[in-house]
Design a protein around this motif. Structure first.
Motif, PDB file in Angstrom:
ATOM      1  N   GLY A  66     -27.343  16.521   1.490  1.00 12.39           N
ATOM      2  CA  GLY A  66     -27.659  15.251   0.854  1.00 12.39           C
ATOM      3  C   GLY A  66     -29.120  14.882   0.990  1.00 12.39           C
ATOM      4  O   GLY A  66     -29.813  15.326   1.908  1.00 12.39           O
ATOM      5  N   HIS A  67     -29.615  14.091   0.020  1.00 13.03           N
ATOM      6  CA  HIS A  67     -30.966  13.521   0.055  1.00 13.03           C
ATOM      7  C   HIS A  67     -30.861  12.017   0.265  1.00 13.03           C
ATOM      8  O   HIS A  67     -29.929  11.372  -0.228  1.00 13.03           O
ATOM      9  N   GLU A  68     -31.822  11.465   0.999  1.00 14.85           N
ATOM     10  CA  GLU A  68     -31.870  10.021   1.247  1.00 14.85           C
ATOM     11  C   GLU A  68     -30.500   9.499   1.676  1.00 14.85           C
ATOM     12  O   GLU A  68     -29.952   8.554   1.116  1.00 14.85           O
ATOM     13  N   VAL A  69     -29.941  10.160   2.665  1.00 17.53           N
ATOM     14  CA  VAL A  69     -28.620   9.807   3.182  1.00 17.53           C
ATOM     15  C   VAL A  69     -28.740   8.565   4.067  1.00 17.53           C
ATOM     16  O   VAL A  69     -29.516   8.540   5.014  1.00 17.53           O
ATOM     17  N   GLU A  70     -27.975   7.551   3.756  1.00 16.22           N
ATOM     18  CA  GLU A  70     -28.061   6.283   4.477  1.00 16.22           C
ATOM     19  C   GLU A  70     -26.982   6.148   5.544  1.00 16.22           C
ATOM     20  O   GLU A  70     -25.847   6.570   5.358  1.00 16.22           O
ATOM     21  N   PHE A  71     -27.382   5.544   6.660  1.00 18.63           N
ATOM     22  CA  PHE A  71     -26.445   5.115   7.690  1.00 18.63           C
ATOM     23  C   PHE A  71     -26.443   3.587   7.650  1.00 18.63           C
ATOM     24  O   PHE A  71     -27.458   2.950   7.883  1.00 18.63           O
ATOM     25  N   GLY A  72     -25.297   3.010   7.342  1.00 21.46           N
ATOM     26  CA  GLY A  72     -25.224   1.565   7.197  1.00 21.46           C
ATOM     27  C   GLY A  72     -25.616   1.149   5.789  1.00 21.46           C
ATOM     28  O   GLY A  72     -26.076   1.951   4.982  1.00 21.46           O
ATOM     29  N   GLY A  73     -25.391  -0.128   5.468  1.00 17.73           N
ATOM     30  CA  GLY A  73     -25.684  -0.604   4.119  1.00 17.73           C
ATOM     31  C   GLY A  73     -24.436  -0.586   3.251  1.00 17.73           C
ATOM     32  O   GLY A  73     -23.466   0.121   3.532  1.00 17.73           O
ATOM     33  N   GLU A  79     -21.330   5.353   8.256  1.00 18.34           N
ATOM     34  CA  GLU A  79     -21.320   4.079   8.965  1.00 18.34           C
ATOM     35  C   GLU A  79     -22.638   3.904   9.724  1.00 18.34           C
ATOM     36  O   GLU A  79     -23.310   4.890  10.048  1.00 18.34           O
ATOM     37  N   PRO A  80     -23.016   2.659  10.025  1.00 19.83           N
ATOM     38  CA  PRO A  80     -24.228   2.461  10.829  1.00 19.83           C
ATOM     39  C   PRO A  80     -24.043   3.046  12.225  1.00 19.83           C
ATOM     40  O   PRO A  80     -22.916   3.203  12.704  1.00 19.83           O
ATOM     41  N   ILE A  81     -25.155   3.379  12.858  1.00 19.06           N
ATOM     42  CA  ILE A  81     -25.113   3.879  14.228  1.00 19.06           C
ATOM     43  C   ILE A  81     -24.912   2.673  15.144  1.00 19.06           C
ATOM     44  O   ILE A  81     -25.687   1.704  15.089  1.00 19.06           O
ATOM     45  N   VAL A  82     -23.884   2.707  15.975  1.00 14.48           N
ATOM     46  CA  VAL A  82     -23.526   1.544  16.793  1.00 14.48           C
ATOM     47  C   VAL A  82     -23.841   1.811  18.261  1.00 14.48           C
ATOM     48  O   VAL A  82     -23.490   2.859  18.810  1.00 14.48           O
ATOM     49  N   GLU A  92     -26.276  -2.629  15.738  1.00 12.86           N
ATOM     50  CA  GLU A  92     -26.170  -1.657  14.655  1.00 12.86           C
ATOM     51  C   GLU A  92     -27.550  -1.146  14.264  1.00 12.86           C
ATOM     52  O   GLU A  92     -28.492  -1.928  14.109  1.00 12.86           O
ATOM     53  N   ILE A  93     -27.652   0.156  14.123  1.00 13.57           N
ATOM     54  CA  ILE A  93     -28.902   0.781  13.672  1.00 13.57           C
ATOM     55  C   ILE A  93     -28.663   1.361  12.290  1.00 13.57           C
ATOM     56  O   ILE A  93     -27.722   2.131  12.074  1.00 13.57           O
ATOM     57  N   ARG A  94     -29.496   0.972  11.337  1.00 12.75           N
ATOM     58  CA  ARG A  94     -29.369   1.459   9.977  1.00 12.75           C
ATOM     59  C   ARG A  94     -30.630   2.204   9.591  1.00 12.75           C
ATOM     60  O   ARG A  94     -31.715   1.880  10.056  1.00 12.75           O
ATOM     61  N   GLY A  95     -30.481   3.177   8.745  1.00 13.20           N
ATOM     62  CA  GLY A  95     -31.649   3.955   8.335  1.00 13.20           C
ATOM     63  C   GLY A  95     -31.299   4.939   7.247  1.00 13.20           C
ATOM     64  O   GLY A  95     -30.172   4.986   6.746  1.00 13.20           O
ATOM     65  N   ALA A 142     -26.200  11.360  14.955  1.00 15.25           N
ATOM     66  CA  ALA A 142     -25.260  10.625  14.097  1.00 15.25           C
ATOM     67  C   ALA A 142     -24.585  11.560  13.104  1.00 15.25           C
ATOM     68  O   ALA A 142     -23.374  11.464  12.876  1.00 15.25           O
ATOM     69  N   ALA A 143     -25.354  12.471  12.518  1.00 19.22           N
ATOM     70  CA  ALA A 143     -24.787  13.423  11.556  1.00 19.22           C
ATOM     71  C   ALA A 143     -23.781  14.343  12.232  1.00 19.22           C
ATOM     72  O   ALA A 143     -22.731  14.662  11.661  1.00 19.22           O
ATOM     73  N   CYS A 144     -24.087  14.769  13.455  1.00 17.99           N
ATOM     74  CA  CYS A 144     -23.167  15.645  14.197  1.00 17.99           C
ATOM     75  C   CYS A 144     -21.843  14.936  14.461  1.00 17.99           C
ATOM     76  O   CYS A 144     -20.763  15.547  14.359  1.00 17.99           O
ATOM     77  N   LYS A 145     -21.915  13.649  14.777  1.00 19.06           N
ATOM     78  CA  LYS A 145     -20.694  12.895  15.064  1.00 19.06           C
ATOM     79  C   LYS A 145     -19.901  12.616  13.790  1.00 19.06           C
ATOM     80  O   LYS A 145     -18.674  12.678  13.781  1.00 19.06           O
ATOM     81  N   GLU A 146     -20.608  12.300  12.692  1.00 15.54           N
ATOM     82  CA  GLU A 146     -19.940  11.988  11.433  1.00 15.54           C
ATOM     83  C   GLU A 146     -19.252  13.208  10.844  1.00 15.54           C
ATOM     84  O   GLU A 146     -18.153  13.131  10.312  1.00 15.54           O
ATOM     85  N   GLU A 147     -19.921  14.348  10.909  1.00 14.81           N
ATOM     86  CA  GLU A 147     -19.420  15.556  10.252  1.00 14.81           C
ATOM     87  C   GLU A 147     -18.757  16.543  11.204  1.00 14.81           C
ATOM     88  O   GLU A 147     -18.238  17.575  10.774  1.00 14.81           O
ATOM     89  N   ASP A 148     -18.793  16.238  12.520  1.00 14.48           N
ATOM     90  CA  ASP A 148     -18.245  17.142  13.541  1.00 14.48           C
ATOM     91  C   ASP A 148     -18.870  18.530  13.415  1.00 14.48           C
ATOM     92  O   ASP A 148     -18.179  19.532  13.227  1.00 14.48           O
ATOM     93  N   VAL A 149     -20.195  18.558  13.509  1.00 18.02           N
ATOM     94  CA  VAL A 149     -20.943  19.801  13.349  1.00 18.02           C
ATOM     95  C   VAL A 149     -21.887  19.986  14.536  1.00 18.02           C
ATOM     96  O   VAL A 149     -22.005  19.117  15.404  1.00 18.02           O
ATOM     97  N   LEU A 150     -22.581  21.114  14.559  1.00 19.09           N
ATOM     98  CA  LEU A 150     -23.495  21.459  15.643  1.00 19.09           C
ATOM     99  C   LEU A 150     -24.945  21.312  15.195  1.00 19.09           C
ATOM    100  O   LEU A 150     -25.265  21.533  14.018  1.00 19.09           O
TER     101      LEU A 150
END
Length: 311
Positions: A66-73, A79-82, A92-95, A142-150
């Protein structure tokens, strides 16, 4: 995989730039000769940067998630980083992430975070330790937690107009290679030779033209010429980042506004600050002191981060 060649990239960029310039709000860019020159230079930089971005994708087993992937909003994909402080306050951290790349192999699914910068930038572990360079690691975690990746890496792609040293004996291919070096991504990668070769599928020996990695004559990754960390060290970095963000959140919620600018390599943010008169920071005042960032060797910094996490 992307199939565009250099000529097609140039045509697309020119079309997009001309379309944008035709919009009424952008009339200033064609108002005089100065802005026309700046616009032409910008178009050149964008064209060249996209050319090398496409080359890095063609030469990699990673694909763009993805490009310009948002957390929160409201319209964000994630989801936002909590962060929860000790007293239970929810922060909440958004970006927005410029780019997330993904790659699947028998060992798992790996992601890397790529940030585009208009100037040359790199990951400095001393700045990470001081809490000044946490953005990409925050997004990676955050991406690792959202997607369950390494984690595979956090990288900067510098959008620049490169200047190289040339001589009369240099061929066009030599010049092209020197320019390509300027566009090599900088940052921190997973020190796993299999993952590195997935990032640069043409790399057999020597320095990668895409990522900060070097394979020696013995076929192993060079410890000194590769900007890499182990999987366990990435885990420590992620835990340390979470610890620091929690501390920062607690200080914000407690109203801590102490003046404590960093000082690194004889540079400080005060050099560029427009609010010196309001701030009143002065080292002559015993309460005003810099946050000095030492130049500590990479392995020593990683060991300090490990100690902080295990403490």
């Amino acid at each position: 995989k992307i199939a565009y060649n250099d000529e097609e990239i140039e045509e697309i960029v020119t079309e997009v730039v001309q379309e944008r310039l035709a919009q009424n709000r952008n009339y200033i860019f064609s108002a005089n000769a100065k802005y026309k020159v700046l616009t032409a230079r910008l178009q050149k930089v964008v064209t060249m940067s996209i050319k090398y971005i496409v080359q890095t994708l063609k030469q990699s087993e990673f694909s763009v998630l993805g490009h310009e992937v948002e957390f929160g909003g409201n319209s964000s994909e994630f989801e936002p980083i909590v962060v929860k402080t000790e007293d239970g306050t929810r922060v909440e951290i958004r970006g927005k992430i410029d780019r997330i790349d993904i790659m699947k192999n028998p060992d798992g699914t790996f992601v890397r975070i790529i940030d585009y910068k208009s100037s040359v930038k790199n990951i400095e572990l001393n700045s990470v330790y001081a809490g000044l360079q946490l953005q990409l690691l925050t997004y990676l975690d955050a991406a690792c937690k959202e997607e369950d990746v390494l984690p595979a890496g956090v990288l900067y792609f510098n959008l620049i107009d490169p200047i190289i040293k040339s001589s009369k004996n240099m061929s066009e291919e030599d010049i092209e290679n020197e320019i390509r070096k300027k566009f090599k991504m900088q940052g921190l990668i997973l020190a796993d030779i299999n993952i590195v070769k997935m990032m640069d599928n043409k790399l057999e020996k020597g320095a990668s033209t895409i990522v900060p990695a070097y394979i020696g004559k013995d076929g192993d990754l060079s410890q000194t010429k590769t900007s890499g960390v182990s999987r366990k060290q990435f885990e420590y970095l992620q835990k340390y980042m979470n610890k620091i963000i929690k501390q920062i959140s607690e200080e914000i919620m407690s109203g801590n506004i102490d003046i404590h600018p960093y000082y690194k390599k004889k540079k400080t943010p005060c050099d560029y600050c427009k609010y010196k008169a309001i701030c009143g920071f002065d080292t002559a005042n015993s309460n005003n002191q810099y946050n000095y960032i030492n130049e500590t060797e990479k392995n020593a910094v990683l060991e300090m981060i490990k100690e902080q996490v295990e403490d």
